[in-house]
Design an enzyme around this catalytic site. Sequence first.
Site, PDB file in Angstrom:
ATOM      1  N   THR A  68       0.819  -1.205   0.000  1.00  0.00           N
ATOM      2  CA  THR A  68       0.000   0.000   0.000  1.00  0.00           C
ATOM      3  C   THR A  68       0.854   1.256   0.000  1.00  0.00           C
ATOM      4  O   THR A  68       0.441   2.302  -0.508  1.00  0.00           O
ATOM      5  CB  THR A  68      -0.946  -0.006   1.211  1.00  0.00           C
ATOM      6  OG1 THR A  68      -1.693  -1.232   1.206  1.00  0.00           O
ATOM      7  CG2 THR A  68      -1.907   1.159   1.186  1.00  0.00           C
ATOM      8  N   TYR A 156       5.910 -11.610   5.469  1.00  0.00           N
ATOM      9  CA  TYR A 156       4.758 -11.157   4.678  1.00  0.00           C
ATOM     10  C   TYR A 156       4.523 -12.169   3.565  1.00  0.00           C
ATOM     11  O   TYR A 156       5.300 -12.247   2.611  1.00  0.00           O
ATOM     12  CB  TYR A 156       5.075  -9.774   4.121  1.00  0.00           C
ATOM     13  CG  TYR A 156       3.996  -9.064   3.345  1.00  0.00           C
ATOM     14  CD1 TYR A 156       2.679  -9.508   3.301  1.00  0.00           C
ATOM     15  CD2 TYR A 156       4.315  -7.896   2.651  1.00  0.00           C
ATOM     16  CE1 TYR A 156       1.711  -8.820   2.588  1.00  0.00           C
ATOM     17  CE2 TYR A 156       3.351  -7.200   1.934  1.00  0.00           C
ATOM     18  CZ  TYR A 156       2.060  -7.676   1.910  1.00  0.00           C
ATOM     19  OH  TYR A 156       1.100  -7.001   1.197  1.00  0.00           O
ATOM     20  N   LYS A 184       2.324 -11.540   8.455  1.00  0.00           N
ATOM     21  CA  LYS A 184       1.200 -10.868   7.798  1.00  0.00           C
ATOM     22  C   LYS A 184       0.697 -11.832   6.732  1.00  0.00           C
ATOM     23  O   LYS A 184       1.405 -12.134   5.762  1.00  0.00           O
ATOM     24  CB  LYS A 184       1.616  -9.543   7.164  1.00  0.00           C
ATOM     25  CG  LYS A 184       0.458  -8.853   6.435  1.00  0.00           C
ATOM     26  CD  LYS A 184       0.880  -7.571   5.729  1.00  0.00           C
ATOM     27  CE  LYS A 184      -0.309  -6.976   4.969  1.00  0.00           C
ATOM     28  NZ  LYS A 184       0.073  -5.768   4.196  1.00  0.00           N
ATOM     29  N   VAL A 224      -3.096  -6.107   9.632  1.00  0.00           N
ATOM     30  CA  VAL A 224      -2.335  -5.059   8.955  1.00  0.00           C
ATOM     31  C   VAL A 224      -3.204  -4.654   7.776  1.00  0.00           C
ATOM     32  O   VAL A 224      -3.292  -5.359   6.782  1.00  0.00           O
ATOM     33  CB  VAL A 224      -0.955  -5.552   8.482  1.00  0.00           C
ATOM     34  CG1 VAL A 224      -0.223  -4.437   7.748  1.00  0.00           C
ATOM     35  CG2 VAL A 224      -0.128  -6.051   9.663  1.00  0.00           C
TER      36      VAL A 224
END
Length: 314
Positions: A68, A156, A184, A224
């Site tokens: 993001t 992640y 995540k 998250v």
Amino acid sequence: MTTSPPAAPVPAAASVPAARPAAPLGRALCAMITPFARSGALDLDGAQRLATHLVTNGCDGLVLSGTTGESPTTTDAEKSDLVRAVREAVGDRAKVITGIGTPDTRHSTDLALEAEKAGADGLLVVSPYYSRPPQDAIEAHVREIADTCELPLMVYDIPARTGTRIEPETILRLSEHPRIVAVKDCSHDFLGAQKVLARTDLAYYAGCDEHNLALYAVGGTGYVSTVANVIPNHLRAVLDAFDAGDTARAARLQQQATPLIEAIMAAGLPGTVTAKALLNALTLPAGPVRRPLQPAGRGATDELLSLHDALTST
């Protein structure tokens, strides 16, 4: 005729769930956008204002320079400057985690050291993309980064973007490293997540907003969230309601957010584009996206704003 004594009443369920394990990097984490000026330059003042707004409204962690945050189009220096600016703005009111994942192990370790110097509390490490290394190479990559500095590390897993899954067995092995503390999860493998949860002490964070409550309910640590850029207090309220034992309210709040979650994350545009469009419409710091991304059109922005206003007016 002898009659049996009446059965003992079943005790009422406790109104408050048992205490959760500690959340080393917070519970309600926002995958923060990176604000840019109209010229396209990094907007550090805007980043500080947005970070302050997010923390004031319920975020106890900010994840910078992730998907993001447009990390592929920010320089190493910009990433470090962003950490310093956000750290200055939020102080010790929230954890500051920064993405240092690249396809190059040496580059990632350099970024890890710079993040530590800049004041980050933790690192976000994505699987190397494009080269699609096998599992033993992914494991070696993550371990080398974890050995580089003293910061805790969040793995992640987002195979839709990297092209390679970090398999549950790999995560189980990585969990043995003392500085690898969190995941995540954007794998969309809910069974795999639960298998790891059952066998490790890793802090598990939903990386897909539609899973925020579901993963939390089976022992996840929090989320998250890209959508937290625009409704930080609403998403935090989902976790708070669940922790208070009001699971019906938690479910209702999650369901109420679903139309906006879908519009931001699953309507054909990248979450960065939709989140920035809505932030700009709300006059919060965001600015343009960097190429190759293109801004959302007027129709998409109007739809996002309508869904946001409908949610926040309830």
